[in-house]
Design an enzyme around this catalytic site. Structure first.
Site, PDB file in Angstrom:
ATOM      1  N   GLY A  68     -72.545 -35.258 -25.538  1.00 47.49           N
ATOM      2  CA  GLY A  68     -72.119 -35.204 -24.035  1.00 47.49           C
ATOM      3  C   GLY A  68     -72.798 -36.695 -23.499  1.00 47.49           C
ATOM      4  CB  CYS A  95     -75.651 -36.058 -29.829  1.00 46.90           C
ATOM      5  SG  CYS A  95     -76.028 -37.587 -28.911  1.00 46.90           S
ATOM      6  CE1 TYR A  96     -77.146 -33.412 -22.039  1.00 46.31           C
ATOM      7  CE2 TYR A  96     -76.061 -31.111 -22.607  1.00 46.31           C
ATOM      8  CZ  TYR A  96     -76.967 -32.047 -21.793  1.00 46.31           C
ATOM      9  OH  TYR A  96     -77.299 -31.684 -20.672  1.00 46.31           O
ATOM     10  CG  HIS A 185     -72.072 -38.187 -32.725  1.00 44.28           C
ATOM     11  ND1 HIS A 185     -71.644 -37.171 -31.843  1.00 44.28           N
ATOM     12  CD2 HIS A 185     -72.880 -39.127 -31.911  1.00 44.28           C
ATOM     13  CE1 HIS A 185     -71.959 -37.529 -30.452  1.00 44.28           C
ATOM     14  NE2 HIS A 185     -72.783 -38.417 -30.522  1.00 44.28           N
ATOM     15  CD  GLU A 187     -69.281 -35.332 -33.760  1.00 45.42           C
ATOM     16  OE1 GLU A 187     -69.226 -35.294 -32.655  1.00 45.42           O
ATOM     17  OE2 GLU A 187     -70.335 -35.092 -34.480  1.00 45.42           O
ATOM     18  CB  SER A 239     -38.544 -34.343 -28.534  1.00 46.43           C
ATOM     19  OG  SER A 239     -39.375 -34.417 -29.556  1.00 46.43           O
ATOM     20  N   GLY A 240     -36.867 -34.646 -31.267  1.00 45.26           N
ATOM     21  CA  GLY A 240     -36.899 -35.588 -32.581  1.00 45.26           C
ATOM     22  C   GLY A 240     -38.040 -35.692 -33.055  1.00 45.26           C
ATOM     23  N   GLY A 241     -38.999 -35.414 -32.538  1.00 44.90           N
ATOM     24  CA  GLY A 241     -40.774 -35.409 -32.933  1.00 44.90           C
ATOM     25  C   GLY A 241     -41.153 -34.402 -33.695  1.00 44.90           C
ATOM     26  CB  VAL A 242     -44.172 -34.060 -36.150  1.00 44.09           C
ATOM     27  CG1 VAL A 242     -44.765 -33.048 -37.003  1.00 44.09           C
ATOM     28  CG2 VAL A 242     -43.822 -35.193 -36.577  1.00 44.09           C
ATOM     29  CG  ASP A 243     -45.722 -32.226 -32.002  1.00 49.06           C
ATOM     30  OD1 ASP A 243     -46.374 -32.209 -33.163  1.00 49.06           O
ATOM     31  OD2 ASP A 243     -46.493 -32.620 -30.672  1.00 49.06           O
ATOM     32  CB  SER A 244     -39.927 -30.318 -30.544  1.00 45.72           C
ATOM     33  OG  SER A 244     -39.401 -31.395 -31.289  1.00 45.72           O
ATOM     34  CE  LYS A 390     -47.892 -35.223 -33.950  1.00 44.31           C
ATOM     35  NZ  LYS A 390     -47.072 -35.218 -32.903  1.00 44.31           N
TER      36      LYS A 390
END
Length: 534
Positions: A68, A95-96, A185, A187, A239-244, A390
């Site tokens: 942070g 870290c923090y 870090h 990650e 929508s045409g995207g991956v998620d929907s 994602k």
């Protein structure tokens, strides 16, 4: 979270060992969660203000404290709930997170001295379960530092297990309680072995099962959808995207023709995209689909508008109005009104909507109703991807058998080509942009580079340039090409094409697309934030 979403969430989460990540405001906290998920362990993120409540609700078997921007020495700087250290679960501070853990347990932190940013060499001083099979005592390894404070006195029960030049207590451990702290870090990709260390923490220190897989999630989500929906109908906007797309196929697998999809074509899609959506969902999957061609409505409303925010708001408003109108028509058919609305909300949307920093992400993600639907809609909310990142959605798409053309598709913003056409939008400019973009992506695919690039697109600049083509002068548009690499969608660097590729793509665009006489390549790198053009 509304009641239905909470029920679905707990149906999934309660089947797994869980890690709670307490977010102290690090810009890469989501990466911690992704690395833990990659290790096959389910985890959730909670801002530090809500950590006490989240700890009681989630009942995690391990806790990770993020980095942070604050200093432990600052008045009223954030702290972890003391209950976490008293619960008998392993804790990892990053870290923090290391600094506040040390301070809260009786150690000391020195502020404002011996800053260390960027690459550093970490020397391993002692063996540890955290380093097992990854780092050996007496050797040094590259890590990524980002700190101005450092631990100077250890709490009782801790020992130093690694040090860097400017952080003599760069890694500390209390093996009896399962408490570990690292100043670097682990990650980020800049710490090459960081993901292995996180895997060691969740598996070897905390003893958690690696049971978070998309195959298991698929079956659990299908069962949860059926329990939530029963025999009611569900309305889903494509929508045409991956998620929907993934959300729709998953829900259809669970409830079949109880799902009805609406695809609003606002005339701002890429070349051939509308046809692809209809072909996949209506013809291949046989999912009931209402295709609404509303291009003229959107383009008429955008006529003369050049402000990017007004564009976004206009498109958003019209999309909701068009979708709502179609939903009312569906409600009047013989099968009755849908009682649920499906959304492709992802876990980053949920995290950012409750961001404690109050930053711009709340506004950016406002197109997702992560806090529930407006009361007037009187519909329940189905969000089967709410727990996923994602990359997990893409993995689920493959698990469901979605074609790779959908699963691998580069991110595409909701407002579509409108934000890749700065300035006033016209049919002529959209056609130029659509054709040029298609050629650019075609060349990327032919070169075998599409999967190496996180996002690539063309943008038609609001400037014209004098040029000479053949024996005549031209006065046409300048087109910008953009391609970025990213591991997380939070930061991005431009893709380093060789000049032969750029020359080939530019030549095709200028020869095949009337209205463009100059092509430039955007070499801007982006810090955390949006990677869209406007």
């Amino acid at each position: 979270m509304n009641k239905a979403a909470a029920t679905f969430h707990h149906d999934i989460a309660d089947r797994h060992d869980k890690v709670l990540i307490v977010d102290f405001g690090s810009q890469v906290t989501q990466l911690i969660a992704r690395r833990v998920r990659e290790a096959g362990v389910y985890c959730e993120i909670a801002p530090f203000q809500n950590a006490e409540q989240a700890f009681a609700l989630v009942r995690p078997k391990a806790v990770i404290l993020s980095g942070g921007p604050c200093s432990v020495a600052d008045l009223n700087s954030p702290r972890a709930p003391q209950e976490i250290f008293q619960a008998g679960v392993p804790v990892l501070g990053i870290c923090y997170g290391e600094q506040t853990m040390a301070a809260q347990l009786g150690g000391k932190v020195e502020a404002g001295h011996h800053r260390e940013f960027g690459r550093a060499d970490l020397t391993i001083l002692e063996t540890s379960a955290l380093f097992e099979g990854v780092w050996r005592k007496g050797l040094s390894y590259p890590v990524w530092m980002s700190h101005g404070d450092r631990v100077t006195h250890l709490p009782a029960g801790f020992r130093v297990i690694a040090a860097s030049e400017n952080a003599p207590m760069a890694a500390i451990a209390d093996e009896v309680r399962g408490f570990y702290g690292v100043q670097f870090h682990l990650e980020v990709v800049h710490t090459p072995d960081g993901a292995k260390l996180l895997s060691n923490f969740v598996h070897k220190v905390a003893g958690l099962k690696a049971d978070w897989t998309m195959s298991a999630f698929r079956q659990e989500a299908i069962a949860a959808i059926r329990r939530q929906v029963g025999d009611k109908r569900v309305l889903c906007g494509l929508s045409g995207g991956v998620d929907s797309a993934v959300a729709a196929v998953l829900i259809h697998e669970a409830i079949g023709d109880q799902l009805v999809c609406v695809f609003v074509d606002h005339g701002l899609l890429r070349q051939g995209e509308a046809e692809e959506v209809v072909r996949l969902f209506k013809d291949h999957y046989n999912i009931p689909l209402h295709h609404v061609d509303a291009a003229s409505v959107f383009l008429d409303a955008l006529e003369g508008v050049d402000d990017p925010e007004i564009k976004r708001k206009t498109i958003g408003r019209l999309f909701i109005e068009t979708f709502d109108h179609e939903a009312q028509k569906i409600a009047q058919d013989s099968k009755g009104a849908p009682e649920f609305l499906a959304q492709g909300t992802l876990y980053p949307d949920v995290i950012e909507s409750v961001s404690f920093t109050g930053g711009p992400s709340v506004t950016i993600k406002s197109h997702h109703n992560v806090g529930g639907l407006p009361e007037r809609m009187k519909m329940g909310l189905v969000e089967p991807l709410r727990e996923l990142f994602k990359d997990e959605v893409r993995a689920l798409g493959r698990e469901l058998g979605l074609p790779e053309i959908f699963v691998k598709r580069h991110p595409f913003p909701g407002p579509g080509l409108a934000i890749r056409c700065p300035g006033v939008i016209t049919k002529e400019k959209l056609e130029i942009l659509r054709n040029a973009d298609a050629i650019y992506l075609d060349e990327i695919r032919k070169a075998g580079l599409y999967d190496e690039i996180w996002q690539a697109f063309a943008a038609l600049l609001p400037v014209r340039s004098v040029g000479v083509m053949g024996d005549g002068r031209t006065y046409d548009y300048v087109l910008a090409l953009r391609a970025v690499t990213s591991s997380d969608g939070m930061t991005a660097d431009f893709y380093h094409f060789d000049m032969s590729f750029l020359g080939r793509a530019a030549t095709r665009i200028i020869n095949e697309v009337r209205g463009v006489n100059r092509v430039v390549y955007d070499v801007t790198s982006k810090p955390p934030g949006t990677i869209e053009w406007e």
